[in-house]
Design a protein around this motif. Sequence first.
Motif, PDB file in Angstrom:
ATOM      1  N   SER A  55     -15.443  70.668 -20.287  1.00 38.71           N
ATOM      2  CA  SER A  55     -14.011  70.688 -20.604  1.00 38.71           C
ATOM      3  C   SER A  55     -13.207  69.867 -19.606  1.00 38.71           C
ATOM      4  O   SER A  55     -12.217  69.219 -19.975  1.00 38.71           O
ATOM      5  N   GLY A  56     -13.644  69.846 -18.332  1.00 39.84           N
ATOM      6  CA  GLY A  56     -12.961  69.003 -17.356  1.00 39.84           C
ATOM      7  C   GLY A  56     -13.125  67.527 -17.651  1.00 39.84           C
ATOM      8  O   GLY A  56     -12.178  66.741 -17.498  1.00 39.84           O
ATOM      9  N   GLY A  57     -14.331  67.120 -18.096  1.00 42.95           N
ATOM     10  CA  GLY A  57     -14.534  65.727 -18.462  1.00 42.95           C
ATOM     11  C   GLY A  57     -13.680  65.305 -19.639  1.00 42.95           C
ATOM     12  O   GLY A  57     -13.101  64.205 -19.641  1.00 42.95           O
ATOM     13  N   VAL A  58     -13.581  66.151 -20.651  1.00 38.62           N
ATOM     14  CA  VAL A  58     -12.749  65.833 -21.815  1.00 38.62           C
ATOM     15  C   VAL A  58     -11.277  65.740 -21.407  1.00 38.62           C
ATOM     16  O   VAL A  58     -10.542  64.839 -21.862  1.00 38.62           O
ATOM     17  N   THR A  59     -10.830  66.637 -20.534  1.00 34.88           N
ATOM     18  CA  THR A  59      -9.434  66.635 -20.101  1.00 34.88           C
ATOM     19  C   THR A  59      -9.088  65.377 -19.318  1.00 34.88           C
ATOM     20  O   THR A  59      -8.093  64.696 -19.598  1.00 34.88           O
ATOM     21  N   VAL A  60      -9.919  65.054 -18.328  1.00 33.95           N
ATOM     22  CA  VAL A  60      -9.667  63.850 -17.532  1.00 33.95           C
ATOM     23  C   VAL A  60      -9.800  62.595 -18.398  1.00 33.95           C
ATOM     24  O   VAL A  60      -9.064  61.618 -18.214  1.00 33.95           O
ATOM     25  N   GLY A  61     -10.733  62.622 -19.361  1.00 34.14           N
ATOM     26  CA  GLY A  61     -10.860  61.485 -20.270  1.00 34.14           C
ATOM     27  C   GLY A  61      -9.613  61.261 -21.095  1.00 34.14           C
ATOM     28  O   GLY A  61      -9.194  60.107 -21.320  1.00 34.14           O
ATOM     29  N   ASN A  62      -8.982  62.329 -21.560  1.00 31.17           N
ATOM     30  CA  ASN A  62      -7.740  62.184 -22.317  1.00 31.17           C
ATOM     31  C   ASN A  62      -6.616  61.632 -21.442  1.00 31.17           C
ATOM     32  O   ASN A  62      -5.788  60.842 -21.906  1.00 31.17           O
ATOM     33  N   ILE A  63      -6.583  62.055 -20.171  1.00 31.15           N
ATOM     34  CA  ILE A  63      -5.575  61.505 -19.257  1.00 31.15           C
ATOM     35  C   ILE A  63      -5.812  60.009 -19.068  1.00 31.15           C
ATOM     36  O   ILE A  63      -4.871  59.204 -19.084  1.00 31.15           O
ATOM     37  N   GLY A  64      -7.072  59.626 -18.872  1.00 27.98           N
ATOM     38  CA  GLY A  64      -7.380  58.213 -18.699  1.00 27.98           C
ATOM     39  C   GLY A  64      -7.057  57.390 -19.931  1.00 27.98           C
ATOM     40  O   GLY A  64      -6.567  56.255 -19.828  1.00 27.98           O
ATOM     41  N   ARG A  65      -7.316  57.937 -21.109  1.00 28.84           N
ATOM     42  CA  ARG A  65      -6.975  57.218 -22.345  1.00 28.84           C
ATOM     43  C   ARG A  65      -5.478  57.027 -22.484  1.00 28.84           C
ATOM     44  O   ARG A  65      -5.007  55.968 -22.916  1.00 28.84           O
ATOM     45  N   GLN A  66      -4.719  58.055 -22.130  1.00 29.61           N
ATOM     46  CA  GLN A  66      -3.270  57.947 -22.256  1.00 29.61           C
ATOM     47  C   GLN A  66      -2.715  56.926 -21.257  1.00 29.61           C
ATOM     48  O   GLN A  66      -1.797  56.167 -21.591  1.00 29.61           O
ATOM     49  N   LEU A  67      -3.276  56.902 -20.052  1.00 28.66           N
ATOM     50  CA  LEU A  67      -2.828  55.924 -19.073  1.00 28.66           C
ATOM     51  C   LEU A  67      -3.200  54.500 -19.490  1.00 28.66           C
ATOM     52  O   LEU A  67      -2.528  53.544 -19.098  1.00 28.66           O
TER      53      LEU A  67
END
Length: 272
Positions: free
Chosen positions: A249-261
């Motif tokens: 779940s942490g990987g998915v969360t950080v991945g979404n932040i990176g995609r948005q950035l």
Amino acid sequence: MPRLHDRFWSCPCAHSARRRGRPRAGAAGPAAKVGEMIDSSVLDPAPPAAHRAQDPGPAHGGPAGFGRASSWHHHLVQRSLVLFLVGVVLALVLNLLQIQRNVTLFPEEVIATVFSSAWWVPPCCGTAAAVVGVLYPCIDSHLGEPHKFKREWASVMRCIAVFVGINHASAVSLKLDFANNVQLSLTLAALSLGLWWTFDRSRSGLGLGITIAFLATLITQFLVYNGVYQYTSPDFLYIRSWLPCIFFSGGVTVGNIGRQLAMGVPEKPHSD
């Protein structure tokens, strides 16, 4: 009065000189053709195809290509710094929660910060967050599948809140009424998959999340085995069985932040 020019060409000597000046077809034919080729090459301003192919344009190191490459690297550094800070903040908050609930135990000599955490935990988590956050949009671009599901900051913030809630549920598991650790692990696994389905739904996100969970679990097993820190009541070798769910779940969360950035970032220049 007739012109002098007309009189000159009307005389017999001029006719003979004009006949002598005409090239013969047999001997002077190749020379005439070479002369025509030289004239055409001199008068034609277009460069040959080989020189045109070697001419560096914007995509081959020209000023425009260099500007795009510089802009892309500038945005990459900015995103990496933001993701590093996000990883540091999440590590401090979530690790503090785990320590206060006596889920993870560090030796007293390594607790040296005001957040009661080992000094190496924030930079390690920040580096991991920067790598994961940059990797997600790069994999999307490589696969040719840009992620467009719920691409807004409000959705990203809700994803972070759900991730913190999953981590909090694992920290207070000792006070929750679960029959055993397997039941708790299955519950957290269902919540983690629900987080992916709600905020991601991409095959690349699922694959990267599973890969991150696997690698992070191996690293954690190695650290605990060498006595860097330990978990209370371990039931999956040296750690808790629900820890891979937290990593997923942490990987998915950080991945979404990176995609948005990464939205609106100039495309990475390609070198032929």
